[in-house]
Scaffold this active site. Structure first.
Site, PDB file in Angstrom:
ATOM      1  N   CYS A  71       0.813  -1.227   0.000  1.00 26.27           N
ATOM      2  CA  CYS A  71       0.000   0.000   0.000  1.00 26.27           C
ATOM      3  C   CYS A  71       0.843   1.271   0.000  1.00 26.27           C
ATOM      4  O   CYS A  71       0.652   2.160  -0.842  1.00 26.27           O
ATOM      5  CB  CYS A  71      -1.003  -0.006   1.149  1.00 26.27           C
ATOM      6  SG  CYS A  71      -0.297   0.119   2.814  1.00 26.27           S
ATOM      7  N   HIS A 121      -2.933   1.329   6.865  1.00 31.29           N
ATOM      8  CA  HIS A 121      -3.157   1.224   5.417  1.00 31.29           C
ATOM      9  C   HIS A 121      -3.277   2.612   4.820  1.00 31.29           C
ATOM     10  O   HIS A 121      -3.733   3.553   5.486  1.00 31.29           O
ATOM     11  CB  HIS A 121      -4.428   0.412   5.148  1.00 31.29           C
ATOM     12  CG  HIS A 121      -4.647   0.084   3.698  1.00 31.29           C
ATOM     13  ND1 HIS A 121      -3.757  -0.683   2.974  1.00 31.29           N
ATOM     14  CD2 HIS A 121      -5.635   0.427   2.837  1.00 31.29           C
ATOM     15  CE1 HIS A 121      -4.214  -0.799   1.722  1.00 31.29           C
ATOM     16  NE2 HIS A 121      -5.348  -0.137   1.621  1.00 31.29           N
ATOM     17  N   HIS A 133      -5.588   1.622  -4.401  1.00 28.45           N
ATOM     18  CA  HIS A 133      -4.712   1.084  -3.363  1.00 28.45           C
ATOM     19  C   HIS A 133      -4.258  -0.325  -3.723  1.00 28.45           C
ATOM     20  O   HIS A 133      -4.769  -0.948  -4.646  1.00 28.45           O
ATOM     21  CB  HIS A 133      -5.405   1.111  -1.992  1.00 28.45           C
ATOM     22  CG  HIS A 133      -6.540   0.147  -1.843  1.00 28.45           C
ATOM     23  ND1 HIS A 133      -6.730  -0.595  -0.709  1.00 28.45           N
ATOM     24  CD2 HIS A 133      -7.556  -0.195  -2.678  1.00 28.45           C
ATOM     25  CE1 HIS A 133      -7.813  -1.342  -0.838  1.00 28.45           C
ATOM     26  NE2 HIS A 133      -8.321  -1.108  -2.024  1.00 28.45           N
TER      27      HIS A 133
END
Length: 157
Positions: A71, A121, A133
């Protein structure tokens, strides 16, 4: 993007004749600092395009591109290609950004997911409640709805 200024202070500094000429010709005056906002928006738009171009690239822990990403590796790579360096981890990226409320988020802002243990994240806001993402092992870079209302937003400067 230009910012229109309608204050007496601007008229006094620029001169009445110059201000009247602008009004007559339909011109605008750039507000101090507006150039930085325009540049930041351009960088964010470029980073968003880079992230979208990586659709389908596999997730790999620690990967920073160009063919696989985790990520924060995707956000780092995307902004680096747009001319801005970011730290390696999602938490460090959050510290480096200017925090903005959800109501002020813009396409290209970073979306940070957090818990009581910290930020875990990050993605790039694409508009309409979606983000680009690299979700998790076994998946690929993709456009997806932001699934949690408990996110923070950061603008890359």
């Amino acid at each position: 993007m230009t910012v229109r200024m309608h204050t007496p202070g601007v008229l006094a500094r620029t001169g009445t004749v110059a201000a009247l000429t602008l009004v007559t010709l339909g011109g605008t005056m750039i507000a101090p600092g507006a150039t930085g906002d325009v540049e930041a928006a351009s960088v964010s738009a470029h980073a968003l395009r880079v992230a979208a171009s990586k659709r389908g690239a596999p997730y790999r822990y620690g990967a920073q591109g160009p063919n696989a990403f985790d990520c924060s590796g995707l956000t780092l790579y995307s902004f680096l290609r747009a001319g801005r360096a970011l730290p390696r981890t999602a938490a460090a990226q959050y510290v480096r950004t200017r925090h903005v409320p959800a109501a002020a988020r813009r396409r290209g802002d970073l979306v940070f997911f957090h818990s009581t243990r910290g930020i875990y994240h990050v993605g790039i806001y694409a508009g309409n409640g979606r983000m680009w993402h690299a979700p998790k092992a076994g998946s690929t870079v993709r456009l997806e709805r932001i699934w949690s209302p408990g996110v923070w937003y950061g603008r890359v400067r």
